[in-house]
Scaffold this active site. Structure first.
Site, PDB file in Angstrom:
ATOM      1  N   ARG A  12      -3.345  -0.475   5.286  1.00 29.65           N
ATOM      2  CA  ARG A  12      -3.855  -1.655   4.498  1.00 29.65           C
ATOM      3  C   ARG A  12      -2.942  -3.063   4.336  1.00 29.65           C
ATOM      4  O   ARG A  12      -3.290  -4.095   4.550  1.00 29.65           O
ATOM      5  CB  ARG A  12      -4.384  -0.952   3.214  1.00 29.65           C
ATOM      6  CG  ARG A  12      -5.480   0.017   3.395  1.00 29.65           C
ATOM      7  CD  ARG A  12      -5.688   0.840   2.114  1.00 29.65           C
ATOM      8  NE  ARG A  12      -4.359   1.711   1.738  1.00 29.65           N
ATOM      9  CZ  ARG A  12      -4.217   2.519   0.623  1.00 29.65           C
ATOM     10  NH1 ARG A  12      -4.970   2.285  -0.382  1.00 29.65           N
ATOM     11  NH2 ARG A  12      -3.233   3.128   0.583  1.00 29.65           N
ATOM     12  N   ASP A  63      -7.943   4.165   1.183  1.00 38.48           N
ATOM     13  CA  ASP A  63      -6.945   4.430   2.119  1.00 38.48           C
ATOM     14  C   ASP A  63      -7.631   5.183   3.393  1.00 38.48           C
ATOM     15  O   ASP A  63      -8.372   5.923   3.233  1.00 38.48           O
ATOM     16  CB  ASP A  63      -6.065   5.689   1.326  1.00 38.48           C
ATOM     17  CG  ASP A  63      -4.931   5.942   2.414  1.00 38.48           C
ATOM     18  OD1 ASP A  63      -5.109   6.008   3.550  1.00 38.48           O
ATOM     19  OD2 ASP A  63      -4.247   6.829   1.918  1.00 38.48           O
ATOM     20  N   CYS A  97       0.819  -1.266  -0.077  1.00 36.76           N
ATOM     21  CA  CYS A  97       0.113   0.091   0.105  1.00 36.76           C
ATOM     22  C   CYS A  97       0.864   1.215   0.012  1.00 36.76           C
ATOM     23  O   CYS A  97       2.136   1.028  -0.222  1.00 36.76           O
ATOM     24  CB  CYS A  97      -1.070   0.128   1.162  1.00 36.76           C
ATOM     25  SG  CYS A  97      -0.116  -0.028   2.908  1.00 36.76           S
TER      26      CYS A  97
HETATM   27  P1  4NP Z   1      -1.582   2.938   4.024  1.00 30.56           P
HETATM   28  O1  4NP Z   1      -2.199   4.408   4.596  1.00 30.56           O
HETATM   29  O2  4NP Z   1      -1.233   3.121   2.628  1.00 30.56           O
HETATM   30  O3  4NP Z   1      -2.662   1.878   3.851  1.00 30.56           O
HETATM   31  O4  4NP Z   1      -0.515   2.419   5.130  1.00 30.56           O
HETATM   32  C1  4NP Z   1      -1.665   5.521   4.634  1.00 30.56           C
HETATM   33  C2  4NP Z   1      -0.666   5.767   5.507  1.00 30.56           C
HETATM   34  C3  4NP Z   1      -0.233   6.732   5.715  1.00 30.56           C
HETATM   35  C4  4NP Z   1      -0.112   7.922   4.861  1.00 30.56           C
HETATM   36  C5  4NP Z   1      -1.018   7.792   3.785  1.00 30.56           C
HETATM   37  C6  4NP Z   1      -1.677   6.736   3.615  1.00 30.56           C
HETATM   38  N1  4NP Z   1       0.383   9.076   4.704  1.00 30.56           N
HETATM   39  O5  4NP Z   1       0.411  10.125   3.679  1.00 30.56           O
HETATM   40  O6  4NP Z   1       1.345   9.378   5.635  1.00 30.56           O
END
Ligand code: 4NP
Length: 161
Positions: A17, A128, A11
Protein backbone atom coordinates in the site's frame (compact mmCIF):
# COMPACT_ATOMS: atom_id res chain seq x y z
CA UNK A 1 18.42 23.55 2.37
CA UNK A 2 15.41 21.48 1.37
CA UNK A 3 12.29 23.56 2.02
CA UNK A 4 9.88 21.16 0.43
CA UNK A 5 6.84 19.87 2.27
CA UNK A 6 7.61 16.26 3.21
CA UNK A 7 5.01 13.51 3.04
CA UNK A 8 5.59 9.96 4.32
CA UNK A 9 3.18 7.12 3.55
CA UNK A 10 3.14 4.24 6.03
CA UNK A 11 1.62 0.73 5.91
CA UNK A 12 2.50 -2.52 7.64
CA UNK A 13 5.07 -4.10 5.33
CA UNK A 14 6.01 -1.20 3.03
CA UNK A 15 5.70 -3.49 0.04
CA UNK A 16 2.09 -3.00 -1.11
CA UNK A 17 0.00 0.00 0.00
CA UNK A 18 2.53 2.67 0.97
CA UNK A 19 4.81 2.04 -2.04
CA UNK A 20 1.70 2.41 -4.23
CA UNK A 21 0.66 5.59 -2.44
CA UNK A 22 4.20 6.90 -3.01
CA UNK A 23 4.18 6.00 -6.73
CA UNK A 24 0.69 7.37 -7.36
CA UNK A 25 1.31 10.57 -5.39
CA UNK A 26 4.64 11.19 -7.14
CA UNK A 27 2.93 11.00 -10.51
CA UNK A 28 0.19 13.38 -9.39
CA UNK A 29 2.80 15.80 -8.03
CA UNK A 30 4.49 15.87 -11.45
CA UNK A 31 1.15 16.25 -13.27
CA UNK A 32 0.23 19.18 -11.00
CA UNK A 33 3.65 20.88 -11.37
CA UNK A 34 4.26 20.59 -7.63
CA UNK A 35 7.67 18.87 -7.71
CA UNK A 36 9.46 21.87 -6.26
CA UNK A 37 7.07 22.05 -3.31
CA UNK A 38 6.62 18.44 -2.16
CA UNK A 39 8.85 15.44 -1.50
CA UNK A 40 7.55 11.91 -0.85
CA UNK A 41 8.74 8.68 0.75
CA UNK A 42 7.22 5.54 2.27
CA UNK A 43 8.00 3.21 5.16
CA UNK A 44 6.54 0.25 7.07
CA UNK A 45 5.54 -0.36 10.65
CA UNK A 46 7.27 -3.75 10.46
CA UNK A 47 10.84 -4.42 9.38
CA UNK A 48 9.90 -7.86 8.08
CA UNK A 49 10.40 -6.96 4.41
CA UNK A 50 13.32 -4.58 4.93
CA UNK A 51 15.38 -4.13 1.76
CA UNK A 52 12.72 -5.58 -0.56
CA UNK A 53 11.19 -3.96 -3.61
CA UNK A 54 7.41 -3.64 -3.77
CA UNK A 55 5.39 -6.86 -3.97
CA UNK A 56 5.44 -8.28 -7.54
CA UNK A 57 1.64 -8.42 -7.73
CA UNK A 58 1.32 -4.85 -6.50
CA UNK A 59 3.90 -3.70 -9.05
CA UNK A 60 2.06 -5.51 -11.82
CA UNK A 61 -1.26 -3.83 -11.08
CA UNK A 62 0.36 -0.45 -10.52
CA UNK A 63 2.20 -0.71 -13.86
CA UNK A 64 -1.09 -1.53 -15.61
CA UNK A 65 -2.46 1.76 -14.28
CA UNK A 66 0.64 3.74 -15.28
CA UNK A 67 2.53 3.92 -11.98
CA UNK A 68 6.15 3.07 -11.32
CA UNK A 69 6.89 1.68 -7.85
CA UNK A 70 10.51 2.30 -6.89
CA UNK A 71 10.50 1.95 -3.10
CA UNK A 72 12.77 -0.30 -1.07
CA UNK A 73 11.08 -1.43 2.15
CA UNK A 74 12.31 0.12 5.38
CA UNK A 75 10.82 0.43 8.86
CA UNK A 76 9.56 3.80 10.08
CA UNK A 77 11.62 5.34 12.90
CA UNK A 78 11.26 8.30 15.23
CA UNK A 79 13.62 10.19 12.93
CA UNK A 80 10.82 10.06 10.33
CA UNK A 81 8.34 11.55 12.78
CA UNK A 82 10.72 14.45 13.30
CA UNK A 83 11.70 14.78 9.66
CA UNK A 84 8.35 14.61 7.83
CA UNK A 85 5.54 17.17 7.88
CA UNK A 86 2.75 14.69 7.19
CA UNK A 87 2.83 10.99 8.10
CA UNK A 88 -0.06 9.12 6.53
CA UNK A 89 -1.11 5.62 7.62
CA UNK A 90 -3.29 3.27 5.61
CA UNK A 91 -5.47 1.81 8.38
CA UNK A 92 -6.26 2.18 12.09
CA UNK A 93 -3.57 -0.30 13.11
CA UNK A 94 -0.93 1.74 11.28
CA UNK A 95 -2.21 4.87 13.02
CA UNK A 96 -2.16 3.14 16.40
CA UNK A 97 1.43 1.97 15.86
CA UNK A 98 2.50 5.45 14.74
CA UNK A 99 0.81 7.04 17.74
CA UNK A 100 2.84 4.80 20.02
CA UNK A 101 6.00 6.36 18.59
CA UNK A 102 5.04 9.99 19.23
CA UNK A 103 6.78 12.16 21.79
CA UNK A 104 4.83 15.42 21.68
CA UNK A 105 1.58 17.10 20.69
CA UNK A 106 3.47 18.60 17.75
CA UNK A 107 4.21 15.06 16.58
CA UNK A 108 0.54 14.10 16.91
CA UNK A 109 -0.56 16.83 14.50
CA UNK A 110 1.46 15.19 11.73
CA UNK A 111 -0.46 11.88 11.74
CA UNK A 112 -3.27 11.29 9.23
CA UNK A 113 -5.22 8.37 7.82
CA UNK A 114 -5.04 8.08 4.04
CA UNK A 115 -8.77 7.56 3.55
CA UNK A 116 -9.52 10.89 5.23
CA UNK A 117 -8.45 12.50 1.93
CA UNK A 118 -10.87 10.47 -0.23
CA UNK A 119 -13.37 12.61 -2.12
CA UNK A 120 -15.34 10.27 -4.37
CA UNK A 121 -16.28 7.58 -1.88
CA UNK A 122 -16.15 7.09 1.86
CA UNK A 123 -13.63 4.49 2.92
CA UNK A 124 -12.50 3.68 6.43
CA UNK A 125 -9.12 2.24 5.43
CA UNK A 126 -6.95 1.08 2.56
CA UNK A 127 -7.38 -2.71 3.03
CA UNK A 128 -4.27 -4.86 3.23
CA UNK A 129 -4.13 -6.81 -0.08
CA UNK A 130 -1.22 -9.11 0.84
CA UNK A 131 -3.12 -12.34 1.54
CA UNK A 132 -5.99 -11.73 -0.87
CA UNK A 133 -6.70 -11.97 -4.59
CA UNK A 134 -6.23 -9.60 -7.48
CA UNK A 135 -9.30 -7.50 -6.68
CA UNK A 136 -7.56 -6.40 -3.48
CA UNK A 137 -4.70 -4.86 -5.45
CA UNK A 138 -7.05 -3.11 -7.86
CA UNK A 139 -9.03 -1.74 -4.90
CA UNK A 140 -5.84 -0.41 -3.28
CA UNK A 141 -5.06 1.59 -6.41
CA UNK A 142 -8.65 2.87 -6.75
CA UNK A 143 -8.73 4.15 -3.18
CA UNK A 144 -5.21 5.60 -3.33
CA UNK A 145 -5.90 7.50 -6.57
CA UNK A 146 -8.93 9.14 -4.95
CA UNK A 147 -7.05 9.90 -1.72
CA UNK A 148 -4.00 11.27 -3.57
CA UNK A 149 -6.24 13.66 -5.52
CA UNK A 150 -7.71 14.87 -2.24
CA UNK A 151 -4.26 15.18 -0.66
CA UNK A 152 -2.99 17.28 -3.58
CA UNK A 153 -5.91 19.67 -3.04
CA UNK A 154 -5.26 19.87 0.72
CA UNK A 155 -1.59 20.71 0.18
CA UNK A 156 -2.35 23.23 -2.57
CA UNK A 157 -4.80 24.98 -0.27
CA UNK A 158 -2.39 24.91 2.65
CA UNK A 159 0.24 26.74 0.64
CA UNK A 160 -2.15 28.74 -1.56
CA UNK A 161 -0.57 27.20 -4.64
P1 4NP B 1 1.45 -3.70 3.09
O1 4NP B 1 1.00 -5.24 2.93
O2 4NP B 1 1.33 -3.37 4.56
O3 4NP B 1 0.43 -2.97 2.28
O4 4NP B 1 2.85 -3.61 2.56
C1 4NP B 1 1.55 -6.27 3.67
C2 4NP B 1 2.73 -6.87 3.25
C3 4NP B 1 3.26 -7.93 3.96
C4 4NP B 1 2.61 -8.38 5.09
C5 4NP B 1 1.44 -7.79 5.50
C6 4NP B 1 0.91 -6.73 4.80
N1 4NP B 1 3.14 -9.49 5.82
O5 4NP B 1 2.48 -9.94 6.76
O6 4NP B 1 4.23 -9.98 5.48
Amino acid sequence: MNLRYKVLFVCLGNICRSPSAEGIFKKKIINNNLSKYISVDSAGISSFHRGEKADKRMMEYATKRGYNLTSISRPVTYYDIEEFDMIIGMDDENIYSLENMLRSEEDRKKIYKMTSFCRKENYDMVPDPYYGGEQGFVKVIDILEDACDGLIEVIKKKFSI
